[in-house]
Design an enzyme around this catalytic site. Structure first.
Site, mmCIF file in Angstrom:
data_model
loop_
_atom_site.group_PDB
_atom_site.id
_atom_site.type_symbol
_atom_site.label_atom_id
_atom_site.label_comp_id
_atom_site.label_asym_id
_atom_site.label_seq_id
_atom_site.Cartn_x
_atom_site.Cartn_y
_atom_site.Cartn_z
ATOM 1 N N ASP A 141 38.214 14.743 55.001
ATOM 2 C CA ASP A 141 39.282 15.648 54.033
ATOM 3 C C ASP A 141 38.350 17.028 54.012
ATOM 4 O O ASP A 141 37.483 17.234 53.419
ATOM 5 C CB ASP A 141 38.042 14.718 52.911
ATOM 6 C CG ASP A 141 38.259 15.274 51.310
ATOM 7 O OD1 ASP A 141 39.465 16.148 51.519
ATOM 8 O OD2 ASP A 141 37.982 14.253 50.206
ATOM 9 N N ASN A 217 35.228 8.350 47.292
ATOM 10 C CA ASN A 217 34.028 8.562 46.135
ATOM 11 C C ASN A 217 34.135 9.487 45.260
ATOM 12 O O ASN A 217 32.763 9.979 44.800
ATOM 13 C CB ASN A 217 32.435 9.076 47.167
ATOM 14 C CG ASN A 217 33.052 9.251 48.264
ATOM 15 O OD1 ASN A 217 34.434 9.998 47.985
ATOM 16 N ND2 ASN A 217 32.144 9.897 48.621
ATOM 17 N N HIS A 218 35.525 9.470 45.477
ATOM 18 C CA HIS A 218 35.626 10.974 44.473
ATOM 19 C C HIS A 218 35.642 10.835 42.643
ATOM 20 O O HIS A 218 36.733 9.984 42.009
ATOM 21 C CB HIS A 218 37.117 11.101 44.443
ATOM 22 C CG HIS A 218 37.631 12.206 45.729
ATOM 23 N ND1 HIS A 218 38.712 12.147 46.445
ATOM 24 C CD2 HIS A 218 36.362 12.933 46.603
ATOM 25 C CE1 HIS A 218 37.756 12.900 48.198
ATOM 26 N NE2 HIS A 218 37.409 13.258 48.139
ATOM 27 N N GLU A 221 33.085 13.414 36.041
ATOM 28 C CA GLU A 221 32.145 12.558 35.310
ATOM 29 C C GLU A 221 31.581 13.441 33.728
ATOM 30 O O GLU A 221 31.562 14.718 34.056
ATOM 31 C CB GLU A 221 31.165 12.097 35.679
ATOM 32 C CG GLU A 221 30.097 12.405 36.963
ATOM 33 C CD GLU A 221 29.077 11.247 37.768
ATOM 34 O OE1 GLU A 221 30.361 10.495 38.363
ATOM 35 O OE2 GLU A 221 28.231 12.327 38.230
ATOM 36 N N HIS A 245 34.406 15.528 42.164
ATOM 37 C CA HIS A 245 33.263 15.558 43.631
ATOM 38 C C HIS A 245 35.374 15.453 44.106
ATOM 39 O O HIS A 245 35.683 14.426 43.507
ATOM 40 C CB HIS A 245 33.107 13.986 43.729
ATOM 41 C CG HIS A 245 32.405 14.452 45.472
ATOM 42 N ND1 HIS A 245 32.730 12.317 45.782
ATOM 43 C CD2 HIS A 245 32.625 14.659 46.075
ATOM 44 C CE1 HIS A 245 32.312 12.737 47.079
ATOM 45 N NE2 HIS A 245 32.767 13.943 48.009
ATOM 46 N N HIS A 328 31.329 20.274 51.429
ATOM 47 C CA HIS A 328 30.329 19.439 52.202
ATOM 48 C C HIS A 328 30.696 19.809 53.466
ATOM 49 O O HIS A 328 29.911 18.447 54.165
ATOM 50 C CB HIS A 328 29.457 18.908 51.828
ATOM 51 C CG HIS A 328 30.042 17.908 50.792
ATOM 52 N ND1 HIS A 328 29.293 17.722 49.587
ATOM 53 C CD2 HIS A 328 31.058 17.188 50.780
ATOM 54 C CE1 HIS A 328 30.421 16.740 48.663
ATOM 55 N NE2 HIS A 328 31.314 16.464 49.822
ATOM 56 N N SER A 363 25.448 8.144 42.695
ATOM 57 C CA SER A 363 26.491 7.340 43.318
ATOM 58 C C SER A 363 26.890 7.035 41.323
ATOM 59 O O SER A 363 26.358 7.903 40.319
ATOM 60 C CB SER A 363 25.832 5.577 42.632
ATOM 61 O OG SER A 363 25.191 5.120 42.673
ATOM 62 N N HIS A 385 24.484 15.369 51.457
ATOM 63 C CA HIS A 385 25.099 15.963 50.719
ATOM 64 C C HIS A 385 25.042 14.317 49.442
ATOM 65 O O HIS A 385 26.493 14.662 48.724
ATOM 66 C CB HIS A 385 26.808 16.025 51.089
ATOM 67 C CG HIS A 385 27.483 14.426 51.625
ATOM 68 N ND1 HIS A 385 27.220 13.474 52.311
ATOM 69 C CD2 HIS A 385 28.985 14.269 51.554
ATOM 70 C CE1 HIS A 385 27.734 12.364 52.395
ATOM 71 N NE2 HIS A 385 29.197 12.934 51.515
ATOM 72 N N ALA A 387 24.244 10.517 48.459
ATOM 73 C CA ALA A 387 22.641 8.988 48.740
ATOM 74 C C ALA A 387 23.597 8.742 50.137
ATOM 75 O O ALA A 387 22.164 8.293 50.627
ATOM 76 C CB ALA A 387 22.929 8.473 47.680
#
Length: 462
Positions: A141, A217-218, A221, A245, A328, A363, A385, A387
């Site tokens: 990515d 994990n994108h 929020e 993200h 990142h 998270s 970048h 947790a």
């Protein structure tokens, strides 16, 4: 055809005999000498394209060996490197970093406290190389990044925040906007797309997915940003903020896959243990092409964030008070203190030069942090970048109890839209511990507490 014809093309050493053998075999099939010479010229200039060709594979591999400026042999031992939060880092990530530090092109490295096993370079790995770029050192990515917008509004209701996220975001591996409402961005009009065929082929895919987020994990929020010091140019206090993200979507993934194969073909003798760390020399055409595509993917990833934040800000009819963003998953040209230029790969690591702002998320239900870099040279001016995972996705799906994950979200007042068990907070290290392990890398300037989170649905919805 004889050896003189072959040497006249510029072949040397063992390649002369291999080229002559190949030419004679081609002649048996009725190919003319003139056409054979044309084919040999193509093999000579682009041997990486012929490593699987039944007639020219042996010749191509020999030419690649001759072209390699740096031998493929790994060092006997890895170069020394620093680890932050060593007690939080799994052994698999250390083993991968050891392999990376045995590459003949490697000059320095570091492991961040969120480090865990990945493809090639571990996620959370930082690697400096000499005039070489490693596609899997950047990651699949390309340009994966963060963006925060501080909004000049009072706290919205959860229902309104959820509505804004549903209307203004799209998620998933193939996610895109409907054609009639598809957004636009200046990055799609760059001349860079016309520089070589691969980029021309991928532009339409990039246009389809602009302003969207992937799976895994994108996220996008709403939450509360708590500022205790005036680093962001705002008075201390609590603010409504939007955090996202996202990365370069299918476009970046195809660039990564293509140039990884090119790099592997260029280094056919590389130890299988390091195969996913095959590199491209930056003074060769392939290296220059990847660098161009990588930088474009990085700009495209940031454009995705800009579109998302702009849509929501326009719907709210506001202009953000402050924005912060960082990438990142990229490589940068950077100078050591001795003046030497190196290529610094940060695969899941935040740039943290002295004074540089960045974002380290937790998270779906844990806080994230806005940080200011301290420019630590031992970490190649980097920080974590996020947790970092402590459970793989399949392990999380097998072992985590959905009810317990739901309770965790409820206890922290988080409303989740989508999201899978594989992304549950329990699958991640404790962000507070990760931040504590890098006090010499960054200073915390603000804390983001999530409130309403939207993600892809995941394999098993929470």
């Amino acid at each position: 055809m004889n050896g003189n014809d072959i040497t006249a093309l510029g072949f040397r050493g063992k390649a002369i005999g291999l080229a002559l053998d190949a030419a004679r075999e081609r002649a048996k099939t009725g190919v003319t000498n003139r056409d054979v010479l044309t084919e040999l010229a193509h093999v000579q200039h682009h041997p990486e394209s012929f490593t699987d060709d039944p007639d020219y594979a042996a010749l191509a591999r020999e030419l690649l060996g001759q072209l390699a400026k740096v031998p493929d042999a790994l060092r006997d031992r890895p170069l020394a490197y620093r680890q932050w939060g060593e007690d939080l880092i799994e052994e698999g990530a250390r083993a991968q970093m050891d392999t990376a530090m045995r590459l003949p092109v490697s000059v320095a490295g570091a492991l961040m406290p969120d480090a865990h096993f990945g493809y090639g370079l571990p996620i959370g790995g930082v690697l400096a190389t000499d005039n070489a770029v490693i596609p899997y050192g950047v990651g699949v990515d390309i340009g994966c990044s963060m963006k925060l917008s501080v909004l000049p509004i009072e706290q919205l209701s959860r229902e309104e925040e959820a509505r804004l996220l549903r209307r203004n975001t799209r998620f998933g591996a193939g996610g895109s906007w409907e054609r009639k409402v598809r957004p636009d961005h200046d990055v799609l009009d760059e001349d860079t797309w016309d520089e070589f065929p691969l980029l021309r082929q991928l532009r339409d895919k990039a246009a389809e997915q602009i302003g969207t987020s992937g799976s895994g994990n994108h996220f996008v929020e709403f939450g509360t940003l708590t500022i205790d010091r005036p680093d962001l140019g705002l008075e201390p206090g609590e603010y409504v903020a939007l955090l996202s993200h996202s990365g370069s979507r299918g476009f970046g993934a195809q660039v990564a896959g293509h140039y990884t194969r090119v790099a592997q073909n260029l280094h056919p003798k590389l130890d299988p243990e390091a195969r996913k760390l095959a590199w491209l020399d930056l003074d060769r055409e392939e290296g220059e092409a990847y660098w161009t595509a990588m930088e474009l993917a990085g700009r495209y990833a940031l454009a995705n964030h800009e579109v998302i934040h702009q849509r929501i800000a326009q719907t709210l009819k506001v202009t953000p008070l402050v924005t912060v963003s960082n990438s990142h998953n990229l490589a940068w040209k950077q100078r050591f203190s001795d003046g030497r230029e190196v290529v610094v790969h940060r695969k899941g690591a935040t740039p943290a030069a002295h004074g540089q702002l960045g974002i380290i998320p937790g998270s779906m239900a844990d806080p994230g942090f806005v940080v200011r870099g301290r420019g630590n040279p031992a970490a190649l001016e980097s920080a974590s970048h996020g947790a970092g995972r402590q459970m793989g996705r399949k392990q999380a799906e097998r072992e985590l109890d959905r009810a317990a994950v739901t309770r965790y979200l409820e206890e922290r007042g988080v409303t989740l839209l989508g999201g899978g068990v594989d992304e549950a907070p329990q699958a991640y290290k404790r962000i507070e511990e990760v931040i504590a392990r890098q006090a010499d890398l960054v200073d915390v300037v603000a804390k983001f507490t999530p409130r309403v989170v939207r993600m892809d649905t995941g394999k098993e919805d929470i």
